[in-house]
Design a protein around this motif. Structure first.
Motif, PDB file in Angstrom:
ATOM      1  N   VAL A  23      24.250  -6.608  70.206  1.00 47.07           N
ATOM      2  CA  VAL A  23      23.018  -6.195  70.884  1.00 47.07           C
ATOM      3  C   VAL A  23      23.120  -6.434  72.383  1.00 47.07           C
ATOM      4  O   VAL A  23      22.783  -5.565  73.198  1.00 47.07           O
ATOM      5  CB  VAL A  23      21.815  -6.968  70.288  1.00 47.07           C
ATOM      6  N   LEU A  24      23.601  -7.589  72.772  1.00 43.13           N
ATOM      7  CA  LEU A  24      23.737  -7.890  74.196  1.00 43.13           C
ATOM      8  C   LEU A  24      24.720  -6.945  74.870  1.00 43.13           C
ATOM      9  O   LEU A  24      24.505  -6.496  76.003  1.00 43.13           O
ATOM     10  CB  LEU A  24      24.181  -9.343  74.375  1.00 43.13           C
ATOM     11  N   THR A  25      25.805  -6.624  74.157  1.00 42.06           N
ATOM     12  CA  THR A  25      26.798  -5.697  74.722  1.00 42.06           C
ATOM     13  C   THR A  25      26.203  -4.315  74.920  1.00 42.06           C
ATOM     14  O   THR A  25      26.377  -3.679  75.971  1.00 42.06           O
ATOM     15  CB  THR A  25      28.028  -5.622  73.802  1.00 42.06           C
ATOM     16  N   VAL A  26      25.467  -3.829  73.880  1.00 44.13           N
ATOM     17  CA  VAL A  26      24.857  -2.498  73.982  1.00 44.13           C
ATOM     18  C   VAL A  26      23.817  -2.470  75.099  1.00 44.13           C
ATOM     19  O   VAL A  26      23.757  -1.528  75.907  1.00 44.13           O
ATOM     20  CB  VAL A  26      24.221  -2.106  72.628  1.00 44.13           C
ATOM     21  N   ILE A  27      22.994  -3.530  75.162  1.00 49.56           N
ATOM     22  CA  ILE A  27      21.965  -3.575  76.210  1.00 49.56           C
ATOM     23  C   ILE A  27      22.618  -3.617  77.588  1.00 49.56           C
ATOM     24  O   ILE A  27      22.192  -2.909  78.514  1.00 49.56           O
ATOM     25  CB  ILE A  27      21.051  -4.797  75.999  1.00 49.56           C
ATOM     26  N   SER A  28      23.644  -4.418  77.731  1.00 45.81           N
ATOM     27  CA  SER A  28      24.315  -4.530  79.035  1.00 45.81           C
ATOM     28  C   SER A  28      24.950  -3.207  79.434  1.00 45.81           C
ATOM     29  O   SER A  28      24.763  -2.731  80.563  1.00 45.81           O
ATOM     30  CB  SER A  28      25.377  -5.630  78.974  1.00 45.81           C
ATOM     31  N   ALA A  29      25.693  -2.588  78.473  1.00 44.04           N
ATOM     32  CA  ALA A  29      26.345  -1.321  78.786  1.00 44.04           C
ATOM     33  C   ALA A  29      25.312  -0.240  79.080  1.00 44.04           C
ATOM     34  O   ALA A  29      25.445   0.530  80.050  1.00 44.04           O
ATOM     35  CB  ALA A  29      27.247  -0.896  77.624  1.00 44.04           C
ATOM     36  N   GLY A  30      24.259  -0.174  78.239  1.00 42.41           N
ATOM     37  CA  GLY A  30      23.227   0.831  78.475  1.00 42.41           C
ATOM     38  C   GLY A  30      22.494   0.601  79.784  1.00 42.41           C
ATOM     39  O   GLY A  30      22.192   1.559  80.520  1.00 42.41           O
ATOM     40  N   SER A  31      22.216  -0.656  80.100  1.00 41.79           N
ATOM     41  CA  SER A  31      21.525  -0.947  81.361  1.00 41.79           C
ATOM     42  C   SER A  31      22.386  -0.560  82.550  1.00 41.79           C
ATOM     43  O   SER A  31      21.893   0.031  83.527  1.00 41.79           O
ATOM     44  CB  SER A  31      21.165  -2.435  81.416  1.00 41.79           C
ATOM     45  N   VAL A  32      23.665  -0.888  82.475  1.00 39.54           N
ATOM     46  CA  VAL A  32      24.560  -0.515  83.588  1.00 39.54           C
ATOM     47  C   VAL A  32      24.611   0.999  83.745  1.00 39.54           C
ATOM     48  O   VAL A  32      24.530   1.540  84.868  1.00 39.54           O
ATOM     49  CB  VAL A  32      25.969  -1.091  83.337  1.00 39.54           C
ATOM     50  N   TYR A  33      24.715   1.710  82.606  1.00 35.21           N
ATOM     51  CA  TYR A  33      24.778   3.175  82.684  1.00 35.21           C
ATOM     52  C   TYR A  33      23.498   3.749  83.268  1.00 35.21           C
ATOM     53  O   TYR A  33      23.520   4.602  84.163  1.00 35.21           O
ATOM     54  CB  TYR A  33      25.043   3.739  81.289  1.00 35.21           C
ATOM     55  N   LEU A  34      22.343   3.284  82.753  1.00 38.86           N
ATOM     56  CA  LEU A  34      21.071   3.829  83.217  1.00 38.86           C
ATOM     57  C   LEU A  34      20.778   3.444  84.665  1.00 38.86           C
ATOM     58  O   LEU A  34      20.202   4.231  85.425  1.00 38.86           O
ATOM     59  CB  LEU A  34      19.939   3.335  82.313  1.00 38.86           C
ATOM     60  N   VAL A  35      21.182   2.238  85.067  1.00 38.18           N
ATOM     61  CA  VAL A  35      21.000   1.848  86.472  1.00 38.18           C
ATOM     62  C   VAL A  35      21.839   2.739  87.375  1.00 38.18           C
ATOM     63  O   VAL A  35      21.371   3.210  88.432  1.00 38.18           O
ATOM     64  CB  VAL A  35      21.351   0.360  86.650  1.00 38.18           C
ATOM     65  N   ASN A  36      23.073   2.979  86.978  1.00 40.46           N
ATOM     66  CA  ASN A  36      23.921   3.866  87.783  1.00 40.46           C
ATOM     67  C   ASN A  36      23.353   5.281  87.833  1.00 40.46           C
ATOM     68  O   ASN A  36      23.374   5.947  88.888  1.00 40.46           O
ATOM     69  CB  ASN A  36      25.343   3.888  87.224  1.00 40.46           C
ATOM     70  N   ARG A  37      22.843   5.720  86.674  1.00 41.15           N
ATOM     71  CA  ARG A  37      22.275   7.070  86.642  1.00 41.15           C
ATOM     72  C   ARG A  37      21.018   7.145  87.500  1.00 41.15           C
ATOM     73  O   ARG A  37      20.820   8.115  88.247  1.00 41.15           O
ATOM     74  CB  ARG A  37      21.941   7.440  85.198  1.00 41.15           C
ATOM     75  N   ALA A  38      20.159   6.109  87.429  1.00 46.82           N
ATOM     76  CA  ALA A  38      18.962   6.097  88.265  1.00 46.82           C
ATOM     77  C   ALA A  38      19.332   6.044  89.746  1.00 46.82           C
ATOM     78  O   ALA A  38      18.682   6.663  90.596  1.00 46.82           O
ATOM     79  CB  ALA A  38      18.089   4.901  87.891  1.00 46.82           C
ATOM     80  N   ARG A  39      20.394   5.324  90.043  1.00 50.19           N
ATOM     81  CA  ARG A  39      20.847   5.252  91.433  1.00 50.19           C
ATOM     82  C   ARG A  39      21.310   6.620  91.918  1.00 50.19           C
ATOM     83  O   ARG A  39      21.016   7.028  93.044  1.00 50.19           O
ATOM     84  CB  ARG A  39      21.966   4.224  91.527  1.00 50.19           C
ATOM     85  N   GLU A  40      22.044   7.320  91.043  1.00 54.20           N
ATOM     86  CA  GLU A  40      22.492   8.663  91.422  1.00 54.20           C
ATOM     87  C   GLU A  40      21.309   9.608  91.601  1.00 54.20           C
ATOM     88  O   GLU A  40      21.266  10.420  92.531  1.00 54.20           O
ATOM     89  CB  GLU A  40      23.444   9.212  90.356  1.00 54.20           C
ATOM     90  N   ASP A  41      20.334   9.497  90.684  1.00 60.22           N
ATOM     91  CA  ASP A  41      19.149  10.349  90.822  1.00 60.22           C
ATOM     92  C   ASP A  41      18.386  10.036  92.104  1.00 60.22           C
ATOM     93  O   ASP A  41      17.916  10.944  92.809  1.00 60.22           O
ATOM     94  CB  ASP A  41      18.230  10.156  89.611  1.00 60.22           C
TER      95      ASP A  41
END
Length: 509
Positions: A23-41
């Motif tokens: 769970v922590l791995t999925v949350i961390s990976a998903g958070s990193v992906y979504l943060v990067n995507r939000a940054r790009e947006d």
């Protein structure tokens, strides 16, 4: 708790830990992906705003140039000419920057490519009007303005700018929507992940508390057991001591009672030996009397006549049988004496005293100096730790071991015997090593059994020594072991407490 239940609980804890890690791995990976995507947006939205600002900058510089041109045409003041030149000089970099910003958008790039020549054309037209006014050709400059060619170009530029703004507005809506969606997903993932973490934490707390309760129950049970352990051990020790005393008394009585008939057997064996002499003397005399009237010949130095034939063989068989009986009686006498010695030793009270172990062993070696010289053996004593133990028991232990080392050396090989020691924690470890004939590994336990011996039986002994040594070591609270191979020597290792104290548990045990 049964072993299966403990195993299942351990597996459950491992699975819970693995789930938490996943769970922590999925949350961390998903958070990193979504943060990067939000940054790009966010970067895309900012890019759209920057493009629109740059479009406004281009239009502003064109308007400034046009206003400066009209002001100079009306007043011919030099400050209007300076304003024009400043606006013209800033327009080109503004267009270049705009071209760079929209280089990844084919639609915007086409519009900019169309805007750049129109803007340059408009600037050149302003410059020509200012030049005509500067050379006092006001009418020609006014004629150019009245024709309205520049107004059409400016209108076209404004249309292009409007199209570019419309495109950027469209992109702004898309990128804003994407940024909002990314932020929503990030928030949702964070909320779901936090919920899962809370659930896993709650389960972990439940399991930890359950384990703590189980541990507390076990600790309470252990405390209850410990309360009765001392009494139980004392009771069992008393029972064992009583049984041991009974066994010793039984062995003493049996060995003592066996000695009485053994003495009678020994006495009657002596009488049989005397009776044998009389019987076979009479047989010899009768045999010779029957053969002739002369008396039977007697060999010088003998007390009976010489037997012949079957009588002689019978006499020899009789003597051999008596010899076997006497040797068996002697062996039984030695065994009974050994049992009596063991029972007496078992009843002896041990007395712990400080012992200089090296001095004690040097005294033992001194008493065996003649035996060592005959065996051509060298006995080396290395530094040994001092201990508190029973002195007589220590003398018996090392006397037996050194005597065995000298007794079982390899023929033709100079003996090399070493006694060494060291300490470890609260124990002293002694080793008696030799280069003798060695012991087969399959006989390592056999040699410690009473009346059991290993290897060639070419040395005197009853198989009691090592059994007695191990019993003494155990009474002193220690252990004994052997390491040996055939023809490779032996090493006997004895581990004893450094400070042994006599208590009711090992008193007479």
């Amino acid at each position: 708790m049964t072993p299966d239940a403990m195993r299942r609980r351990a597996i459950g804890h491992l699975l819970l830990l693995a789930a938490g890690l996943v769970v922590l791995t999925v949350i961390s990976a998903g958070s990193v992906y979504l943060v990067n995507r939000a940054r790009e947006d966010a970067r895309s939205v900012l890019h759209t705003v920057e493009v629109e600002n740059q479009i406004s900058m281009v239009q502003l510089q064109l308007r400034r140039a046009e206003s400066a041109q009209r002001g100079y045409l009306s007043t011919t003041r030099l400050d209007f000419q300076s304003d024009f030149e400043e606006a013209a000089s800033k327009l080109t970099p503004a267009l270049q920057r705009l071209s760079q910003l929209i280089s990844d958008n084919p639609v915007q790039k086409r519009l900019v490519d169309e805007m750049i020549p129109l803007s340059n054309q408009r600037i050149e037209e302003f410059r020509r009007i200012i030049e005509l006014a500067r050379t006092q050709r006001i009418d020609d400059a006014a004629q150019i303005v009245r024709e309205g060619i520049g107004r059409d170009a400016m209108k076209h530029i404004d249309d292009l700018a409007s199209q570019m703004r419309a495109e950027e507005d469209r992109l702004f809506v898309e990128r804003t929507t994407s940024a909002d969606r990314s932020q929503t997903l990030a928030a949702s993932m964070t909320a779901v992940g936090s919920g899962l973490v809370v659930v896993l934490a709650a389960i972990s707390i439940f399991l930890v508390r359950r384990s703590a309760r189980a541990r507390d129950d076990a600790a309470a049970l252990l405390r209850d057991s410990n309360l009765n352990l001392e009494a139980t051990v004392d009771e069992r020790t008393a029972d064992l001591r009583e049984a041991n005393d009974e066994i010793q008394r039984f062995a003493y009585i049996v060995s003592h009672d066996l000695r009485s008939p053994l003495v009678n057997i020994m006495g009657f064996t002596s009488e049989l030996e005397e009776l044998r002499a009389d019987i076979f003397k009479r047989i010899a005399m009768l045999s010779h009397a029957a053969a002739s009237a002369a008396p039977a010949p007697v060999v010088a130095g003998e007390t009976e006549p010489v037997l012949e034939g079957e009588d002689k063989q019978l006499s020899q068989d009789f003597a051999e049988a008596l010899g076997f009986i006497k040797s068996s009686i002697a062996k039984m006498d030695r065994l009974i004496s050994a049992i009596l010695n063991l029972t007496r030793e078992g009843r002896r009270e041990f007395e712990p005293v400080p012992i200089d172990t090296r001095e004690l062993i040097e005294g033992i070696v001194a008493t065996m100096a003649h035996q060592a010289a005959e065996a051509q053996a060298r006995i080396q004593i290395e530094p040994l730790p001092h201990i508190v133990s029973d002195r007589l028991a220590m003398e018996q232990i090392f006397s037996n071991l050194i005597d065995n080392a000298l007794k079982y050396l390899r023929p033709g090989v100079p003996g090399d015997i070493s006694i060494r020691g060291r300490t470890k924690l609260r124990f002293a470890i002694f080793e008696v090593a030799d280069n003798g004939r060695g012991i087969d590994p399959k006989d390592h336990q056999r040699i410690f059994e009473l009346f059991r011996r290993a290897g060639a039986q070419d040395k005197p002994g009853q198989g009691i020594g090592l059994a007695h040594v191990r019993a003494l070591v155990r009474r002193l609270g220690g252990t004994m072991s052997v390491s040996s191979e055939l023809h490779c020597g032996s090493t006997f290792t004895i581990t004893l407490p450094i400070n042994w104290t006599l208590n009711k548990r090992n008193r007479g045990s």
